[in-house]
Design a protein around this motif. Structure first.
Motif, PDB file in Angstrom:
ATOM      1  N   SER A 133       7.266  10.973   0.420  1.00 27.83           N
ATOM      2  CA  SER A 133       6.880   9.976   1.313  1.00 27.83           C
ATOM      3  C   SER A 133       5.354   9.512   1.189  1.00 27.83           C
ATOM      4  N   THR A 134       4.342  10.158   0.307  1.00 21.64           N
ATOM      5  CA  THR A 134       3.190   9.595   0.487  1.00 21.64           C
ATOM      6  C   THR A 134       2.793   8.592  -0.449  1.00 21.64           C
ATOM      7  N   PRO A 135       3.654   8.097  -1.447  1.00 19.18           N
ATOM      8  CA  PRO A 135       2.963   7.127  -2.335  1.00 19.18           C
ATOM      9  C   PRO A 135       3.322   5.732  -1.515  1.00 19.18           C
ATOM     10  N   PRO A 136       2.623   4.715  -1.975  1.00 20.59           N
ATOM     11  CA  PRO A 136       2.827   3.412  -1.279  1.00 20.59           C
ATOM     12  C   PRO A 136       4.139   3.048  -1.254  1.00 20.59           C
ATOM     13  N   SER A 137       4.823   3.156  -2.451  1.00 18.43           N
ATOM     14  CA  SER A 137       6.274   2.396  -2.505  1.00 18.43           C
ATOM     15  C   SER A 137       7.291   3.185  -1.637  1.00 18.43           C
ATOM     16  N   SER A 138       6.796   4.162  -0.845  1.00 18.51           N
ATOM     17  CA  SER A 138       7.682   4.828   0.173  1.00 18.51           C
ATOM     18  C   SER A 138       7.662   4.092   1.347  1.00 18.51           C
ATOM     19  N   TYR A 139       6.559   3.332   1.736  1.00 17.16           N
ATOM     20  CA  TYR A 139       6.466   2.721   2.956  1.00 17.16           C
ATOM     21  C   TYR A 139       5.821   1.323   2.852  1.00 17.16           C
ATOM     22  N   PHE A 140       5.725   0.862   1.746  1.00 20.05           N
ATOM     23  CA  PHE A 140       5.018  -0.372   1.753  1.00 20.05           C
ATOM     24  C   PHE A 140       5.633  -1.406   0.483  1.00 20.05           C
ATOM     25  N   SER A 141       6.791  -1.420   0.292  1.00 21.20           N
ATOM     26  CA  SER A 141       7.345  -2.150  -0.853  1.00 21.20           C
ATOM     27  C   SER A 141       7.477  -3.768  -0.322  1.00 21.20           C
ATOM     28  N   GLU A 142       6.568  -4.232  -1.267  1.00 18.88           N
ATOM     29  CA  GLU A 142       6.443  -5.723  -0.979  1.00 18.88           C
ATOM     30  C   GLU A 142       7.936  -6.329  -0.784  1.00 18.88           C
ATOM     31  N   HIS A 143       7.912  -7.637  -0.080  1.00 19.22           N
ATOM     32  CA  HIS A 143       9.141  -8.540  -0.088  1.00 19.22           C
ATOM     33  C   HIS A 143      10.468  -7.858   0.326  1.00 19.22           C
ATOM     34  N   SER A 144      10.557  -6.792   0.967  1.00 20.54           N
ATOM     35  CA  SER A 144      11.687  -5.865   0.964  1.00 20.54           C
ATOM     36  C   SER A 144      12.123  -5.565   2.609  1.00 20.54           C
ATOM     37  N   ILE A 145      13.361  -5.036   2.672  1.00 17.20           N
ATOM     38  CA  ILE A 145      13.619  -4.851   4.123  1.00 17.20           C
ATOM     39  C   ILE A 145      12.950  -3.661   4.697  1.00 17.20           C
ATOM     40  N   LEU A 146      12.433  -2.654   3.624  1.00 19.32           N
ATOM     41  CA  LEU A 146      11.671  -1.640   4.044  1.00 19.32           C
ATOM     42  C   LEU A 146      10.231  -2.124   4.700  1.00 19.32           C
TER      43      LEU A 146
END
Length: 422
Positions: free
Chosen positions: A389-402
């Motif tokens: 859960s620490t990598p940016p892709s786990s909470y900061f995905s560009e142009h996504s529903i997340l």
């Protein structure tokens, strides 16, 4: 008809049946040359857009930049010099990319106009040779639209040079490493799977600290993998029993896609290798389905290939679930029915369904555990869960529903604990 004609005609008929008509490679050769020219001319605008000083030492730059030196570098389209230069070269690059897409489409159209059952060996050679030339141009281009290569190099250096764990230690912990200043993700732990980290480690052991060598090696590696993917696309279409024209068309549509080639051989992204494992899994799935998923040697190799893909990037994980659903369905509803639907046959299908499904899930889990185990030793369960859960892709995905959910929570806070939306 004379006796001589009677003797020759059957032989001629047999020859015509055995030797398929040759497809015309000339239009594809013409498309390949125009495509290569577009790529060569695009090197100059790319240099103005995203040139890197450490790549200006490449001895091939003079040759590659010569083709596009006639293009204007500044059309005064903005108020400041830099903005105008970037806008000018962006327009020129996009025009060249659009032309490449036109040539790409014409190549596909020329193949569609050929005979369905002809021989396409020469066409395939042109496709592969054109791919190699374009890929080599991108590989030697002194510009980088993305610096993901240094992200991979940074994680590889953590393991190879600093003997640390990239799932728990960031590259910023080693600020004196020569690669760290180039790493855009130096403050983040790894978001990639362990299989890719092993590959990154191998390259770091071989390369050392040279930024130029990292760029060239990762680009060359991706070009080689891209060529393997072309062969896999062709093999999949042949396995489906498609005619030679469809095989050549499918190969060209993948091999010459301008965006795929650019992101592969210029960007050096690991998605190319991810796709290799997915295509391999698809090929093995087709083979297993044709064998009715009868033996473990049939239905286990595909899920292992898909699991390895997920161990490069987690985005491939849903394919594992999709394959298990396919395996379960084909077991419960076989294509060939050899007996009436007796109680015995139904029980047998249920037993096979459970055995194959459980075996596949266990095999996938074991493969994942084998690769993750070296990174999890001496770490608590809490730390292991947190590493996902620490990598940016786990909470900061560009142009996504997340990303949209993340921004909503940032603005409005988390929902109430009693709400299902929490």
């Amino acid at each position: 008809m004379s006796k001589k004609n009677l003797e020759i005609s059957p032989i001629d008929a047999q020859v015509n049946d055995v030797v398929p008509p040759q497809s015309r490679p000339v239009p594809i050769v013409f498309c390949a040359l125009i495509y290569i020219l577009c790529t060569l001319v695009s090197v100059a605008p790319l240099l103005y857009l995203a040139g890197k000083t450490f790549l200006l030492s490449l001895p091939t730059n003079a040759f590659l930049l010569w083709w596009g030196n006639w293009l204007p570098s500044n059309l005064h389209l903005a108020s400041t010099y830099r903005a105008s230069m970037i806008t000018t070269n962006m327009i020129e690059f996009l025009v060249l990319m659009a032309l490449a897409f036109v040539v790409y489409g014409l190549g596909a159209l020329f193949i569609l106009r050929q005979q369905e059952r002809g021989s396409y060996k020469q066409v395939m050679r042109v496709i592969v040779l054109g791919t190699i030339v374009i890929g080599m141009i991108y590989m030697l281009t002194p510009a980088m639209l993305s610096r993901d290569i240094f992200v991979y190099a940074g994680y590889g250096r953590i393991i190879a040079a600093h003997h640390a764990n990239p799932y728990f230690v960031t590259p910023s912990a080693f600020p004196h490493d020569p690669i760290t200043p180039y790493d855009d993700w130096q403050y983040a732990t790894s978001a990639y799977g362990p299989l890719w980290l092993f590959i990154c480690t191998g390259w770091s052991l071989l390369i050392g600290t040279s930024p130029v060598e990292y760029v060239l090696v990762y680009r060359l590696f991706n070009l080689a993998v891209h060529l393997v993917n072309i062969l896999l696309v062709a093999a999949i279409l042949k396995k489906f029993g498609r005619p030679p024209r469809t095989v050549a068309l499918g190969s060209l549509l993948y091999a010459w896609n301008p965006l795929v080639l650019m992101e592969t051989c210029l960007g050096g992204h690991n998605d190319t290798f991810l796709l290799t494992l997915i295509l391999l899994g698809i090929f093995l799935s087709i083979r297993a389905e044709q064998r009715l998923f009868a033996l473990p040697s049939d239905y286990l190799p595909p899920i292992i290939a898909f699991t390895l893909a997920a161990l490069v990037k987690f985005t491939a994980a849903p394919i594992i679930a999709f394959y298990i659903v396919l395996l379960a369905y084909r077991t419960l509803h076989p294509v060939l029915i050899t007996s009436s639907s007796t109680q015995y046959m139904r029980a047998l299908k249920r037993n096979q369904f459970l055995m194959k499904t459980i075996t596949s899930i266990v095999a996938s889990g074991l493969v994942a555990l084998i690769f993750y185990a070296p990174f999890w030793i001496r770490h608590s369960i809490h730390d292991i869960i947190r590493s996902f859960s620490t990598p940016p892709s786990s909470y900061f995905s560009e142009h996504s529903i997340l990303r949209a959910i993340y921004n909503w929570v940032q603005d409005h806070g988390m929902p109430a604990h009693s709400s299902w939306t929490y």
